[in-house]
Design an enzyme around this catalytic site. Structure first.
Site, mmCIF file in Angstrom:
data_model
loop_
_atom_site.group_PDB
_atom_site.id
_atom_site.type_symbol
_atom_site.label_atom_id
_atom_site.label_comp_id
_atom_site.label_asym_id
_atom_site.label_seq_id
_atom_site.Cartn_x
_atom_site.Cartn_y
_atom_site.Cartn_z
ATOM 1 C CB CYS A 124 -1.007 -0.030 1.146
ATOM 2 S SG CYS A 124 -2.325 1.168 0.953
ATOM 3 C CG HIS A 228 -3.683 -3.359 3.073
ATOM 4 N ND1 HIS A 228 -2.628 -3.009 3.882
ATOM 5 C CD2 HIS A 228 -4.181 -2.193 2.591
ATOM 6 C CE1 HIS A 228 -2.505 -1.694 3.913
ATOM 7 N NE2 HIS A 228 -3.435 -1.165 3.138
ATOM 8 C CD GLU A 230 -1.472 -6.046 5.250
ATOM 9 O OE1 GLU A 230 -1.198 -6.313 4.060
ATOM 10 O OE2 GLU A 230 -1.929 -4.936 5.603
#
Ligand code: MN
Length: 257
Positions: A124, A228, A230
């Protein structure tokens, strides 16, 4: 094509994660600044086979070279808007909060990581600051600056939910790691790459043409994604491949052989 990114490693790499400071007003803190990082980054690095350590944005930049010596790879995490003065622009009325001290630290550690040939992965804001560090620029605010019919890039759905498609360039590092031509991703950004920095290639795009992934050619792994992953490793297991691959290159393994 043989993927050896899932090999068991005896020496786990140390991966340094950038962080940011927030001002808290919880009962025990009396409004002091605290270091902040979404734990999803920590878990994803661990699941990917790395040992995470959090790097604070230190003010004394002579320490940056030592940090880079200590780590096997640098993960640039998400966060606030990048200061537009860093790419030669005055602030748009749509610019949100900036943290000049974090920008300063991250620019320094990116340059040092490149100097010491340590792999870099940006997520990001991490992709955005990497682009700025190498001489590129950003849309300060996608809806008011990017051309054409735009998609929603600041989703209201929760972090694990995929809301738009990202097409991956065939043969690119990101495409080969994800082993897909297209993935569905989450999206939590109002800034994006405008001018791509020299030395970087855009290898992932949303269907409105916004750059969603970048990488550097050559042996040193330097790449970034605008979404994102994660936050998605539980909802979409292939997102873990990004962290497994990053851990592997940080451990000195060849990704593709
Ligand atoms: Mn997006």
């Amino acid at each position: 094509m043989c993927y050896n990114i899932f090999m068991k490693k005896s020496n786990k790499p140390i991966i340094g994660l950038t962080s940011h400071s927030i001002s808290t007003t919880i009962a025990d803190s009396l409004g002091t600044n605290k270091l902040c990082l979404n734990e999803d980054y920590i878990r994803s690095v661990e699941l990917g086979g790395g040992i995470p350590i959090i790097l604070p944005a230190i003010h004394e930049l002579s320490g940056v070279a030592r940090y880079v010596t200590l780590i096997d790879g640098l993960l640039l995490t998400g966060g606030d808007d990048v200061d537009p003065l860093l790419y030669g622009e005055e602030p748009s009325p749509k610019l949100m909060a900036t943290k000049p001290e974090r920008d300063r630290f991250e620019l320094a550690i990116i340059r040092e990581a490149l100097k010491q040939s340590k792999p870099i992965f940006g997520i990001c804001r991490g992709l955005q600051i990497l682009n700025v560090a190498l001489g590129g620029s950003l849309f300060q605010d996608i809806p008011s600056e990017a051309p054409g019919k735009l998609l929603l890039h600041r989703q209201l759905s929760k972090e694990s939910v995929a809301t738009h498609s990202v097409d991956l360039l065939p043969g690119s590092k990101l495409g080969r790691i994800l082993q897909e031509k297209s993935v569905a991703t989450n999206s939590f950004h109002h800034q994006a790459i405008k001018k791509l920095a020299p030395g970087l290639t855009a290898t992932a795009f949303s269907r409105d043409g916004i750059i969603e992934g970048i990488e550097m050619a050559g042996n040193l792994f330097v790449a970034g994604v605008q979404w994102h992953p994660e936050c998605m490793v539980s909802s979409d297991p292939k997102m873990l491949r990004l962290f497994t691959a990053f851990s592997a290159v940080c451990a000195g393994e060849e990704l593709f052989s």
